[in-house]
Every structure is written in structure tokens, then in C-alpha cells.
Design a protein around this motif. Structure first.
Motif, PDB file in Angstrom:
ATOM      1  N   ASP A  37       0.870  -1.176   0.000  1.00 57.96           N
ATOM      2  CA  ASP A  37       0.000   0.000   0.000  1.00 57.96           C
ATOM      3  C   ASP A  37       0.905   1.224   0.000  1.00 57.96           C
ATOM      4  O   ASP A  37       1.153   1.840   1.036  1.00 57.96           O
ATOM      5  N   SER A  38       1.407   1.542  -1.182  1.00 57.51           N
ATOM      6  CA  SER A  38       2.402   2.595  -1.338  1.00 57.51           C
ATOM      7  C   SER A  38       1.880   3.670  -2.264  1.00 57.51           C
ATOM      8  O   SER A  38       1.092   3.400  -3.174  1.00 57.51           O
ATOM      9  N   GLU A  39       2.338   4.901  -2.070  1.00 55.93           N
ATOM     10  CA  GLU A  39       1.916   6.008  -2.922  1.00 55.93           C
ATOM     11  C   GLU A  39       2.438   5.870  -4.349  1.00 55.93           C
ATOM     12  O   GLU A  39       1.962   6.559  -5.255  1.00 55.93           O
ATOM     13  N   ASP A  41       2.907   2.654  -5.778  1.00 51.59           N
ATOM     14  CA  ASP A  41       2.525   1.349  -6.305  1.00 51.59           C
ATOM     15  C   ASP A  41       1.302   1.497  -7.198  1.00 51.59           C
ATOM     16  O   ASP A  41       0.282   2.057  -6.774  1.00 51.59           O
ATOM     17  N   ALA A  44      -1.952   0.063  -5.707  1.00 47.96           N
ATOM     18  CA  ALA A  44      -2.429   0.832  -4.551  1.00 47.96           C
ATOM     19  C   ALA A  44      -3.030   2.165  -4.979  1.00 47.96           C
ATOM     20  O   ALA A  44      -4.032   2.614  -4.418  1.00 47.96           O
ATOM     21  N   ASN A  48      -6.900   2.728  -3.907  1.00 48.54           N
ATOM     22  CA  ASN A  48      -7.258   3.798  -2.980  1.00 48.54           C
ATOM     23  C   ASN A  48      -8.131   4.864  -3.642  1.00 48.54           C
ATOM     24  O   ASN A  48      -8.978   5.467  -2.985  1.00 48.54           O
ATOM     25  N   LYS A  51     -11.586   3.317  -3.598  1.00 45.34           N
ATOM     26  CA  LYS A  51     -12.141   3.399  -2.238  1.00 45.34           C
ATOM     27  C   LYS A  51     -12.698   4.799  -1.966  1.00 45.34           C
ATOM     28  O   LYS A  51     -13.848   4.958  -1.531  1.00 45.34           O
ATOM     29  N   THR A  66      -9.633  -1.994   2.455  1.00 47.41           N
ATOM     30  CA  THR A  66      -8.517  -2.372   1.592  1.00 47.41           C
ATOM     31  C   THR A  66      -7.584  -3.354   2.292  1.00 47.41           C
ATOM     32  O   THR A  66      -7.287  -3.217   3.477  1.00 47.41           O
ATOM     33  N   TYR A  67      -7.135  -4.351   1.504  1.00 44.58           N
ATOM     34  CA  TYR A  67      -6.271  -5.412   2.021  1.00 44.58           C
ATOM     35  C   TYR A  67      -5.087  -5.624   1.067  1.00 44.58           C
ATOM     36  O   TYR A  67      -5.117  -6.495   0.205  1.00 44.58           O
ATOM     37  N   PRO A  68      -4.033  -4.803   1.214  1.00 45.42           N
ATOM     38  CA  PRO A  68      -2.852  -4.956   0.354  1.00 45.42           C
ATOM     39  C   PRO A  68      -1.956  -6.100   0.847  1.00 45.42           C
ATOM     40  O   PRO A  68      -2.290  -6.810   1.807  1.00 45.42           O
ATOM     41  N   ASN A  69      -0.826  -6.275   0.156  1.00 43.18           N
ATOM     42  CA  ASN A  69       0.221  -7.189   0.627  1.00 43.18           C
ATOM     43  C   ASN A  69      -0.253  -8.625   0.835  1.00 43.18           C
ATOM     44  O   ASN A  69       0.096  -9.265   1.822  1.00 43.18           O
TER      45      ASN A  69
END
Length: 331
Positions: A37-39, A41, A44, A48, A51, A66-69
Motif C-alpha cells: 500500500d504505497s503512494e 505502487d 495501490a 485507494n 475506495k 482495503t487489504y494490500p500485501n
């Protein structure tokens, strides 16, 4: 006095609980993806944006969690969950989707899209609609085609400027026959591997490198374990924003429309930001110690992998391939 204090505290707690219940969303969409969850990526950025737009446009009636990684599983697990309705929504790379619906292999063909604009014309046109229809038959709704960015080669052996530089290098590839064939035709050792295992495999020298979008090299910190980034731009990476048909149809019709409209806007927003991030990232990776090189001429690469197009023509569908080629040639 003590009795009055606890009575007041209980009343305040009850009020807060009632207020929270009143503010709670009517519906929840759980959205998963496998990267950070990176700015910077690409997954992501799109997730986002989706969302934010869904929650704003629904006036809070829908909450997007949200469920990253890989919190909801690897991409194959996410796609299976979408098909059976155990996962609401996900961002899934095209190479994984194409394992369930072979027509999506059109987007995996190496050196197909010369520019992002060519990809947009295909994905936002009739070919994109055809692909979406095929996936919906399997219980998955395409909300939009986000941009993962062009995929390039990262390794610890040598820079790649010509096909011979790929020879004998061990590259992690997605578990996708087009990618395996591409690296094999270039003389490399293609090693299918799940995303979650890849960083450690490069770090430990089990593999020499991998291929991936530039922005993800930075977001997933592969500059810490790999020396060379070669901008081969061999595949335009489509990041599919998907939703379970069961989850979407479980919403009231007005909220279904809000989700679809928010997804359209999120895709547009994500593509713009992804283009900006990709341009910024190359310079940042050089500052972090990676050796970055452009590929002076991709023609020898195209020639080496040309047999792939005919090999997958029947799987993809001759009519779809011809329509895509016509769109690209007209631009």
C-alpha cells in the motif's frame, strides 16, 4: 456521587455506540491486492482512488476496506475468490486473469502495444468489452483496466540491451505460458514463481532477477536486492480492477451504478498518476544505486519472440486478435 458518575459514563457510552451504529455503512466491499500500500505502487494508487470515490459518491453507504500485501491471498486465490463470491473485489494482473480466460492473453503478447495510448484504445474499445463479457460468464465483473506500467527486466547478472543479454539468466516469471515462452525464446531461464516468494529468491540468489513494472521495482524495494534495471518495455501490464458478480449484484441498483461510475473515474485517475510515477521512478532508482539503461533497438527482441503471436492465435481468438491489430495499426 460515584453512582451518578458511572450512570453518566454508561449513558455517554450508549450514545456513542448508537451514533457509531447510525454512521456505519450499509454495505462493505473488501478489496485486495498483492503489492504494498504505497503512494507509488500502481495497484495501490488505483485501489485507494476506487475506495475514496465509492465512499464519497455513496455518501458513506458503502465502505471499501482495503487489504494490500496478499492479506486476502495471492492473485490466483483472489481470482478464485472473486469467481465464487468469497472475495468482493481485487486488483489482479492480466497474466493471472489470462490463465482463467485465455482471451486475456492478447494483453500478455510481448511488444504488442507501442504506446499506452494504443493500449487504452484497445481496452476502452470493443476488444475490452469482449474480454469483460468473457470474464463475466465466469462470475467476475471487469470494473476497469488500470495501468500497471510497462514491464522491464531486473537482474543481478548484466544490463540487457540486446536479446543475447537475456541468455542463461534465471528470471522469475508469472505462472503464465506466454511469459515462459517469451523468456525461453530470448534464451533465458524462465522460472515460474508466486509473487510472495520472489523477493527472497532474488536476495538469496536462487534466481538472478525478474521482470516487472518500473514503479513496482521501487514500491517493493527490489533496488535493495538487484543491481540492473533495463527498460525493455516488453509487455504493457494491465492491472484489472475486478469485482465478484455475486458481490456487485448484492448491492441495490443505485449503489451498483455508483460502483461502476466510481470505477471508471478511478481508472482514469490511476492511469494519469501511474504515468507520472513511472517518469519519477527511474531517476529515484538511479539515486538508490540501480544501474538503469534504455534499450536502443527493440526490433531484434520483437523478431526473436515473433512466433508467440501465431502460437496463441487460436487460444486468444483469431477475430479478437485481428480487431486488436487493426486498432493498433490505425493509430
Amino acid at each position: 456521587m460515584k453512582k451518578h458518575f458511572w450512570l453518566k459514563a454508561a449513558m455517554v457510552a450508549a450514545t456513542l455506540t448508537a451514533s457509531s451504529a447510525a454512521m456505519a455503512a450499509d454495505y462493505t466491499i473488501k478489496l485486495g491486492w498483492v503489492t504494498p500500500d504505497s503512494e507509488v505502487d500502481p495497484y495501490a494508487i488505483g485501489a485507494n482512488a476506487f475506495k475514496r470515490l465509492v465512499e464519497e459518491r455513496s455518501d458513506g453507504r458503502i465502505e471499501v476496506e482495503t487489504y494490500p500485501n496478499r492479506q486476502l491471498g495471492d492473485e490466483r486465490q483472489l481470482l478464485e475468490g472473486l469467481r465464487f463470491g468469497t472475495v468482493d473485489a481485487a486488483v489482479v494482473v492480466n497474466a493471472v486473469v489470462s490463465q482463467f480466460e485465455p482471451a486475456f492473453q492478447i494483453n500478455d503478447l510481448p511488444f504488442l502495444y507501442g504506446t499506452a495510448e494504443e493500449a487504452y484504445a484497445v481496452l476502452d474499445g470493443r476488444p475490452g468489452e469482449i474480454l469483460a463479457e468473457k470474464l463475466r460468464d465466469r462470475g467476475v465483473v471487469v470494473l476497469g483496466y488500470m495501468e500497471g506500467g510497462y514491464r522491464s527486466m531486473v537482474n543481478n547478472v548484466n544490463p540487457v540491451a540486446k536479446p543475447e543479454d537475456v541468455s542463461s539468466v534465471k528470471y522469475r516469471v508469472m505462472q503464465n505460458p506466454v511469459y515462459i515462452d517469451m523468456f525461453s525464446m530470448l534464451g533465458g531461464n524462465a522460472i515460474p514463481m508466486e509473487w510472495g516468494e520472489t523477493f527472497m529468491a532474488v536476495q538469496q540468489g536462487t534466481i538472478d532477477g525478474l521482470e516487472m513494472p518500473v514503479a513496482l521495482v521501487d514500491a517493493a524495494k527490489f533496488y535493495e536486492v538487484a543491481d540492473y534495471l533495463s527498460l525493455t518495455n516488453h509487455t504493457y501490464s494491465v492491472a484489472n480492477l475486478l469485482m465478484s458478480e455475486r458481490s456487485l449484484s448484492g448491492l441495490p441498483e443505485d449503489l451498483q451504478q455508483i460502483v461502476l461510475e466510481a470505477a471508471d473515474e478511478a481508472v482514469t485517475e490511476q492511469r494519469v498518476r501511474q504515468q507520472e510515477v513511472e517518469a519519477e521512478t527511474v531517476e529515484r532508482l538511479e539515486e538508490k544505486g540501480m544501474e538503469v539503461n534504455q534499450v536502443p533497438d527493440v526490433a531484434p527482441f520483437r523478431e526473436a519472440v515473433a512466433p508467440i503471436y501465431e502460437k496463441y492465435r487460436d487460444d486468444i481468438g483469431a477475430e479478437l486478435m485481428d480487431e486488436v491489430f487493426a486498432i493498433i495499426e490505425s493509430r
